[in-house]
Design an enzyme around this catalytic site. Structure first.
Site, mmCIF file in Angstrom:
data_model
loop_
_atom_site.group_PDB
_atom_site.id
_atom_site.type_symbol
_atom_site.label_atom_id
_atom_site.label_comp_id
_atom_site.label_asym_id
_atom_site.label_seq_id
_atom_site.Cartn_x
_atom_site.Cartn_y
_atom_site.Cartn_z
ATOM 1 N N CYS A 109 0.841 -1.202 0.000
ATOM 2 C CA CYS A 109 0.000 0.000 0.000
ATOM 3 C C CYS A 109 0.881 1.260 0.000
ATOM 4 C CB CYS A 109 -1.000 -0.045 1.139
ATOM 5 S SG CYS A 109 -2.479 0.909 0.723
ATOM 6 N N HIS A 149 -3.637 -5.134 0.274
ATOM 7 C CA HIS A 149 -3.066 -5.672 1.515
ATOM 8 C C HIS A 149 -3.118 -7.198 1.516
ATOM 9 C CE1 HIS A 149 -2.876 -1.872 3.875
ATOM 10 N NE2 HIS A 149 -3.752 -1.504 2.957
ATOM 11 N N GLU A 185 -1.667 -9.135 3.416
ATOM 12 C CA GLU A 185 -1.590 -9.673 4.792
ATOM 13 C C GLU A 185 -2.957 -10.029 5.373
ATOM 14 O OE1 GLU A 185 -1.044 -6.579 3.889
ATOM 15 O OE2 GLU A 185 -1.594 -5.095 5.422
HETATM 16 N N1 GLN Z 1 -2.073 6.609 2.665
HETATM 17 C C1 GLN Z 1 -2.150 5.848 1.470
HETATM 18 C C2 GLN Z 1 -3.486 5.982 0.768
HETATM 19 O O1 GLN Z 1 -4.461 6.347 1.365
HETATM 20 C C3 GLN Z 1 -1.829 4.386 1.718
HETATM 21 C C4 GLN Z 1 -2.812 3.698 2.608
HETATM 22 C C5 GLN Z 1 -2.291 2.423 3.221
HETATM 23 O O2 GLN Z 1 -1.092 2.188 3.254
HETATM 24 N N2 GLN Z 1 -3.199 1.611 3.735
HETATM 25 O O3 GLN Z 1 -3.584 5.710 -0.411
#
Ligand code: GLN
Length: 539
Positions: free
Chosen positions: A384, A510, A512
């Site tokens: 992310c 994600h 995970e």
């Molecule tokens: N802050 C980033 C976004 O909103 C990444 C979010 C995250 O790592 N879950 O796109």
């Protein structure tokens, strides 16, 4: 078919005793005997969900397939049971009040005074029962957050008391988890806190059926007898939960304590077959007897609290077991990483993982980590925000756009390689408004990720507002950073990979949240494998 049975898990003496792990372990044992089981968490705080909570407050926010932002215990439920959870598996006081207040405004209670009892307790009971009805589970385990005696948990305890009375003894069961502390000075285990905690439950009208006692030393027969006598339970309802080196051993310990048999007997369910746990046992065996060892650094900014990266840490454990390899996962604060110290901080690692996150703090340390992984050819996984950092680093140091950035960090950049998603532009409310939950992704044939997944159509969970800015895609690809995973519906870039590097993968989603004991996530498995290759290649 017999009616759904309801098990409630409460906690006493202190918090953090592991109600989630005990609930998951019991569920695993019942599932391994062929029962359909689910687990639900009731959280006594007033936030509607934990999505708006800082990870320092409450640990990781876990995201379900249906896009609910939930308590991290749901992650344990999925990792143990290998069955997806949903919004219905996590209810907070905020959500309960919100629905009662909405009903009041609609006029559903017209003429009545709306009160904690019966309106709030009725809504709690409705949510508990809903899960059993909707999905036809044989057993619903409901974990009550907090500790008995807290003001916040009172309506939940009252709802449990009522349900016990309404549904009857053979359809409901209360398991109370407490602590038996060891006093080093006198060399004794002490049962008094447990007695007091059961007394607190009794004051609220609940006699627990089973007591699970957390302890660092084996409980003697005498101690078990004493607890049974003073807390009004049978001796076989006093269960020892001794500290173990891995949470995945707890189901095996609970089987040895016959927790499942005691529970089934009380609920008048048949203990018809031995639990099928061969695969689980094999997993624990591999975990405890690794043949190799690698070191991976997790670079993020919430590193002080290990709960903040719970799912990532567990995914690495699963992947380690597959590779018969112990992974030492060190959490490194991205604010501590700078040009002067990066080599001494990171040179001994076989893999670098840059964590998800929000906001500007610590971002430059993450970007430097990516640069180090890219240049030194160390296996890299960016999740992310970690993927977004990989994009920013490449734009700055390979494409030469020195001020490239994400518009989350600075709106003024001339090269917004990461930008707010179109659908997010009008969003002003914070709660539950990110791009959340599962979305499909198509993986390109010739890629590291295709090798890992072994298939082209995948689906992964998300939690973000920003995305790769398509305008730069051609330039990136020409310079060797390829988009190898694309959302087929809106072309959003989901996965980036670097050519000419042993293993360098950034994912917007994600992974995970989807790794379980039975299905370790292929990206983590291949990331750890790449780290192991580096180690065996003689780093
Ligand atoms: N802050 C980033 C976004 O909103 C990444 C979010 C995250 O790592 N879950 O796109």
């Amino acid at each position: 078919m017999s009616p759904t049975k309801f098990i409630f898990v409460t906690g006493g003496v202190t918090s953090s005793l592991g109600k989630g792990i005990i609930s998951s372990s019991l569920a695993k044992l019942l599932q391994a005997r062929g029962y359909r089981v689910t687990i639900q968490k009731l959280d006594p705080y007033i936030n509607v969900d934990p999505g708006t909570l800082n990870p320092y407050e409450h640990g990781e926010c876990y995201v379900t397939e249906d896009g609910a932002e939930t308590d991290l215990d749901l992650g344990h439920y999925e990792r143990f049971l290998n069955v997806p959870t949903s919004q219905a598996n996590n209810v907070t006081t905020g959500r309960i009040y919100q629905s009662v207040i909405n009903k009041e405004r609609r006029g559903d209670y017209l003429g009545k005074t709306v009160q904690v009892i019966p309106h709030i307790t009725d809504e709690i009971k409705r949510r508990i029962k809903l899960l059993g009805q909707k999905h036809k589970f044989d057993v619903v385990i409901t974990e009550i957050g907090g500790t008995v005696g807290d003001i916040e948990s009172l309506p939940y305890i009252e709802a449990v008391r009522q349900l016990k009375w309404e549904l009857g003894v053979s359809n409901t069961l209360v398991i109370h988890l407490t602590l038996v502390p060891f006093l080093a000075a006198s060399g004794e285990l002490k049962t008094k806190p447990t007695q007091h905690s059961v007394k607190a439950l009794l004051e609220n009208g609940i006699q627990p059926d089973v007591l699970v006692l957390r302890t660092e030393k084996t409980l003697s027969e005498d101690i078990r007898q004493k607890v049974a006598l003073f807390c009004n339970v049978n001796i076989d309802s006093v269960i020892e939960s001794i500290d173990v080196s891995t949470i995945y051993e707890v189901p095996l310990r609970m089987r040895r304590e016959k927790l499942d048999i005691t529970v089934l007997k009380k609920l008048r369910l048949r203990a018809n077959q031995e639990p099928q746990l061969e695969r689980w046992e094999a997993f624990v065996n591999r975990l405890k007897n690794p043949k190799h060892r690698v070191k991976i650094a997790l670079v993020g900014k919430y590193v002080e609290l290990k709960d903040s990266y719970m799912s990532i840490m567990e995914s690495v454990v699963h992947a380690g077991a597959v590779n018969e390899c112990e992974v030492q996962l060190d959490r490194i604060h991205s604010e501590d990483v700078n040009e002067g110290n990066i080599r001494s901080l990171l040179h001994s690692y076989h893999g670098l993982l840059v964590a998800p996150g929000f906001g500007h703090r610590g971002i430059e340390g993450k970007i430097l980590t990516v640069q180090y992984a890219r240049e030194e050819k160390i296996p890299f996984l960016g999740i992310c925000l970690g993927m977004q950092c990989a994009v920013i680093e490449f734009a700055r140091n390979v494409l030469g756009y020195k001020d490239a950035h994400s518009t989350e960090m600075t709106r003024k950049t001339r090269h917004p390689v990461i930008d707010l998603m179109e659908e997010q532009k009008g969003v002003t409310e914070k709660g539950g408004t990110m791009r959340l939950g599962s979305y499909p992704c198509v993986v390109k044939g010739k890629s590291l990720v295709y090798k890992a997944y072994g298939m082209k159509e995948i689906s992964e969970r998300h939690r973000h507002r920003y995305e790769f800015n398509d305008k730069y895609l051609e330039e990136f690809e020409q310079a060797g950073m390829k988009a190898v995973g694309i959302n087929p519906d809106n072309d959003l870039v989901e996965i980036m990979e670097l050519n000419g590097h042993p293993w360098f993968v950034g994912v917007q989603f994600h992974p995970e949240y989807r790794s379980t004991v039975e299905n370790p996530h292929p990206l983590f498995v291949h990331f750890v494998k790449a780290a192991l290759d580096l180690e065996l290649g003689g780093k």
